[in-house]
Design an enzyme around this catalytic site. Sequence first.
Site, PDB file in Angstrom:
ATOM      1  N   ARG A 195      -0.375 -12.610   2.528  1.00  0.00           N
ATOM      2  CA  ARG A 195      -1.236 -11.728   3.326  1.00  0.00           C
ATOM      3  C   ARG A 195      -1.102 -10.353   2.704  1.00  0.00           C
ATOM      4  NH1 ARG A 195      -0.148  -7.601   7.299  1.00  0.00           N
ATOM      5  NH2 ARG A 195      -1.832  -7.378   8.807  1.00  0.00           N
ATOM      6  N   ARG A 223      -8.473   5.174   0.939  1.00  0.00           N
ATOM      7  CA  ARG A 223      -7.684   4.529  -0.120  1.00  0.00           C
ATOM      8  C   ARG A 223      -6.568   5.427  -0.664  1.00  0.00           C
ATOM      9  NH1 ARG A 223     -12.781   1.822  -1.342  1.00  0.00           N
ATOM     10  NH2 ARG A 223     -12.462  -0.376  -0.883  1.00  0.00           N
ATOM     11  N   ASP A 269      -1.228  -6.745   3.306  1.00  0.00           N
ATOM     12  CA  ASP A 269      -1.256  -5.759   4.376  1.00  0.00           C
ATOM     13  C   ASP A 269      -2.057  -4.532   3.928  1.00  0.00           C
ATOM     14  OD1 ASP A 269       0.045  -4.719   6.975  1.00  0.00           O
ATOM     15  OD2 ASP A 269       0.571  -3.137   5.541  1.00  0.00           O
ATOM     16  N   ASN A 297       0.818  -1.211   0.000  1.00  0.00           N
ATOM     17  CA  ASN A 297       0.000   0.000   0.000  1.00  0.00           C
ATOM     18  C   ASN A 297       0.850   1.259   0.000  1.00  0.00           C
ATOM     19  OD1 ASN A 297      -2.450   1.706   0.536  1.00  0.00           O
ATOM     20  ND2 ASN A 297      -1.361   2.065   2.464  1.00  0.00           N
ATOM     21  N   GLU A 333      -5.912  -8.133   4.556  1.00  0.00           N
ATOM     22  CA  GLU A 333      -6.134  -7.529   5.870  1.00  0.00           C
ATOM     23  C   GLU A 333      -7.130  -6.379   5.748  1.00  0.00           C
ATOM     24  OE1 GLU A 333      -4.392  -4.911   9.489  1.00  0.00           O
ATOM     25  OE2 GLU A 333      -3.841  -4.544   7.420  1.00  0.00           O
TER      26      GLU A 333
HETATM   27  C1  QV4 Z   1       3.737   8.798  13.456  1.00  0.00           C
HETATM   28  C2  QV4 Z   1       2.487   9.640  13.554  1.00  0.00           C
HETATM   29  C3  QV4 Z   1       2.201  10.278  12.234  1.00  0.00           C
HETATM   30  C4  QV4 Z   1       3.443  11.039  11.812  1.00  0.00           C
HETATM   31  C5  QV4 Z   1       4.646  10.097  11.740  1.00  0.00           C
HETATM   32  C6  QV4 Z   1       5.912  10.731  11.254  1.00  0.00           C
HETATM   33  O1  QV4 Z   1       1.387   8.808  13.895  1.00  0.00           O
HETATM   34  O2  QV4 Z   1       1.098  11.121  12.338  1.00  0.00           O
HETATM   35  O3  QV4 Z   1       3.192  11.574  10.563  1.00  0.00           O
HETATM   36  O4  QV4 Z   1       4.840   9.525  13.021  1.00  0.00           O
HETATM   37  O5  QV4 Z   1       6.375  11.676  12.138  1.00  0.00           O
HETATM   38  C7  QV4 Z   1       4.481   3.722  12.702  1.00  0.00           C
HETATM   39  C8  QV4 Z   1       4.288   4.431  14.026  1.00  0.00           C
HETATM   40  C9  QV4 Z   1       3.527   5.720  13.845  1.00  0.00           C
HETATM   41  C10 QV4 Z   1       4.234   6.568  12.806  1.00  0.00           C
HETATM   42  C11 QV4 Z   1       4.291   5.758  11.538  1.00  0.00           C
HETATM   43  C12 QV4 Z   1       4.936   6.502  10.382  1.00  0.00           C
HETATM   44  O6  QV4 Z   1       3.595   3.614  14.940  1.00  0.00           O
HETATM   45  O7  QV4 Z   1       3.464   6.399  15.076  1.00  0.00           O
HETATM   46  O8  QV4 Z   1       3.464   7.720  12.576  1.00  0.00           O
HETATM   47  O9  QV4 Z   1       5.030   4.556  11.763  1.00  0.00           O
HETATM   48  O10 QV4 Z   1       6.289   6.570  10.523  1.00  0.00           O
HETATM   49  C13 QV4 Z   1       2.396  -0.959  11.756  1.00  0.00           C
HETATM   50  C14 QV4 Z   1       2.104  -0.264  13.082  1.00  0.00           C
HETATM   51  C15 QV4 Z   1       2.034   1.225  12.914  1.00  0.00           C
HETATM   52  C16 QV4 Z   1       3.315   1.707  12.263  1.00  0.00           C
HETATM   53  C17 QV4 Z   1       3.385   1.040  10.891  1.00  0.00           C
HETATM   54  C18 QV4 Z   1       4.580   1.466  10.066  1.00  0.00           C
HETATM   55  O11 QV4 Z   1       0.885  -0.745  13.593  1.00  0.00           O
HETATM   56  O12 QV4 Z   1       1.916   1.834  14.202  1.00  0.00           O
HETATM   57  O13 QV4 Z   1       3.307   3.118  12.157  1.00  0.00           O
HETATM   58  O14 QV4 Z   1       3.489  -0.370  11.093  1.00  0.00           O
HETATM   59  O15 QV4 Z   1       5.748   1.284  10.745  1.00  0.00           O
HETATM   60  C19 QV4 Z   1      -5.397   0.328  10.536  1.00  0.00           C
HETATM   61  C20 QV4 Z   1      -5.198  -0.201   9.125  1.00  0.00           C
HETATM   62  C21 QV4 Z   1      -4.521  -1.551   9.119  1.00  0.00           C
HETATM   63  C22 QV4 Z   1      -3.249  -1.548   9.958  1.00  0.00           C
HETATM   64  C23 QV4 Z   1      -3.601  -1.062  11.353  1.00  0.00           C
HETATM   65  C24 QV4 Z   1      -2.397  -0.965  12.248  1.00  0.00           C
HETATM   66  O16 QV4 Z   1      -6.442  -0.276   8.453  1.00  0.00           O
HETATM   67  O17 QV4 Z   1      -4.214  -1.884   7.787  1.00  0.00           O
HETATM   68  O18 QV4 Z   1      -4.204   0.230  11.289  1.00  0.00           O
HETATM   69  N1  QV4 Z   1      -2.592  -2.852   9.979  1.00  0.00           N
HETATM   70  C25 QV4 Z   1      -1.466  -3.170   9.094  1.00  0.00           C
HETATM   71  C26 QV4 Z   1      -0.387  -3.968   9.793  1.00  0.00           C
HETATM   72  C27 QV4 Z   1       0.324  -3.091  10.787  1.00  0.00           C
HETATM   73  C28 QV4 Z   1       1.046  -1.991  10.046  1.00  0.00           C
HETATM   74  C29 QV4 Z   1       0.334  -1.504   8.868  1.00  0.00           C
HETATM   75  C30 QV4 Z   1      -0.862  -2.021   8.439  1.00  0.00           C
HETATM   76  C31 QV4 Z   1       1.028  -0.525   8.027  1.00  0.00           C
HETATM   77  O19 QV4 Z   1      -0.918  -5.109  10.372  1.00  0.00           O
HETATM   78  O20 QV4 Z   1       1.207  -3.814  11.596  1.00  0.00           O
HETATM   79  O21 QV4 Z   1       1.252  -0.880  10.945  1.00  0.00           O
HETATM   80  O22 QV4 Z   1       1.834  -1.274   7.122  1.00  0.00           O
HETATM   81  O23 QV4 Z   1      -6.418  -0.384  11.195  1.00  0.00           O
HETATM   82 CA    CA Z   2      -3.597   3.634  -0.366  1.00  0.00          CA
END
Ligand code: QV4
Ligand code: CA
Length: 482
Positions: A191, A154, A193, A100, A230
């Site tokens: 999977r 999206r 993501d 994504n 997911e």
């Molecule tokens: C933070 C702030 C932002 C800011 C940014 C930069 O929130 O506002 O702009 O800093 O300064 C991490 C950090 C998060 C950070 C972000 C960007 O936790 O604080 O933003 O990185 O750098 C995992 C974690 C996220 C993590 C992400 C990327 O859960 O916390 O973000 O990896 O490292 C929704 C979705 C669903 C998603 C779920 C978590 O619909 O799709 O949220 N689940 C999947 C995965 C999950 C993963 C992602 C998606 C992203 O299972 O593990 O997120 O790939 O429900």
């Molecule tokens: Ca997208």
Amino acid sequence: YKNPHYAPGRSTMVHLFEWKWNDIAAECENWLGPHGYGGIQVSPPNENLVIWSKRRPWWERYQPMSYQLTTRSGNEQQFASMVRRCNNAGVRIYVDTVINHMTGTWSENVGTGGNSADFNNFHYPAVPYGRNDFNWPECKIQESDYRCCANRVRNCQLSNLKDLNQGTEHVRQMIVGFMNRFIHMGVAGFRIDAAKHMWPRDLRVIYNRLYNLNTAHGFPAGARPYIFQEVIDLGGEAVSRDEYTPLAAVTDFKFGMELSRAFGGGNQLRYLHNWGPQWGLLAHSDSLVFIDNHDNQRSHGAGGNILTHREPRPYKGAIAFMLAHPYGEPQLMSSFFFHNTEAGPPMDNSGNIISPSFNTDNSCGNGWVCEHRWRQIAQMIQFRNVAAGTTFNNWWDNGSNQIAFCRGGQGFVAFNKDSWDLNATLQTCLPAGRYCDVISGFKRGNCCTGKTITIGNDGRAHISLGANDYDMVIAIHRGEQS
Ligand code: QV4
Ligand code: CA
């Protein structure tokens, strides 16, 4: 895209979260293969941003830098060798695919493969991706968008991660090429993501361009990869799971939420008599089900009161129910211990992941939980394999939290979550004989180290399951008769 293509006689995949490829290969040979497991979801294998400023959190792996296969889990050659060894052991590999978005807006910008990116110019030379490959103008997904605005969910950025435009031909080609390399190496599926954050019409194009599974790895000719998307849909959102089920399977987060409520104490077990779509779950063939996942076990993603390894007694109960019941395609979580929700896997001072060690009782050390090695869980894998394809029958309950059911002449389970003992003579569907309970012990030669249950000629058996017994489950099946 809805058939996991497990080897014959197998079922159930386990998410070996943050494991290294070499360790997974050995685990296929030493444990997963011999215990009847069907497959493994592996952590994202492609290069991700290295985030030292947060002490190498687990979530850095969801920030792709490129599609080169170098991560803390190992390199491409190790990945390929793992797939080969696991397939030889009868265990399939499913890749966690982060397509994504790309990493962005972090102070550091070197990846696990040594590549870097120019975030301001959307330039990821190691793919390569450039400005035209991303959604523009930039916008950030707000909490309220989930209710109102499917297009923002999206086309805007999830956690400020640079949002790829899967509508463009170049992005489609890069993603398809990336996924097809895995199929060529012998994986059985993916999977997807953050599927909710991509347009179903774009995903359809991508899926349709994937190769058939590799027959040189034992897959039948013409087999399509298993794909589970997911999509967290607990209702009331602008994006619905129903938009994705026509394409492939979907993760069902209601499943673990409701079973956690039932086995955790918030709901009575007797209500589970009609477990399945009547509970608002997906159609059987559409659903990938689990109790906890890597997000919600640490309050990311859907969050909620989800049972995990930290509450072993009800957790093992919920897992036994999941594995004994015919509904859904089950997945187990295999974790590492953590005190804060950001912490990455066990590692040394250079950031290298430390392999699990193995104790004489088969449990893991070095900070790894290895739920998939817990006796009560591993032995239920065998139960599910033995009961595969049979009916669900002989439901019994006591009007509150004592329940039992049978599986078409192959297996029988009983649960007691009440605060008083279960002592009842119950009708099973099993032939007369002596059976060894796979929860309280195991069969060693002709001897059962746990409870023995005797079924009479009328198919009835006396079941006793104390309120204070170590586990709240009894499970017997045809494979463990004495
Ligand atoms: C933070 C702030 C932002 C800011 C940014 C930069 O929130 O506002 O702009 O800093 O300064 C991490 C950090 C998060 C950070 C972000 C960007 O936790 O604080 O933003 O990185 O750098 C995992 C974690 C996220 C993590 C992400 C990327 O859960 O916390 O973000 O990896 O490292 C929704 C979705 C669903 C998603 C779920 C978590 O619909 O799709 O949220 N689940 C999947 C995965 C999950 C993963 C992602 C998606 C992203 O299972 O593990 O997120 O790939 O429900
Ligand atoms: Ca997208």
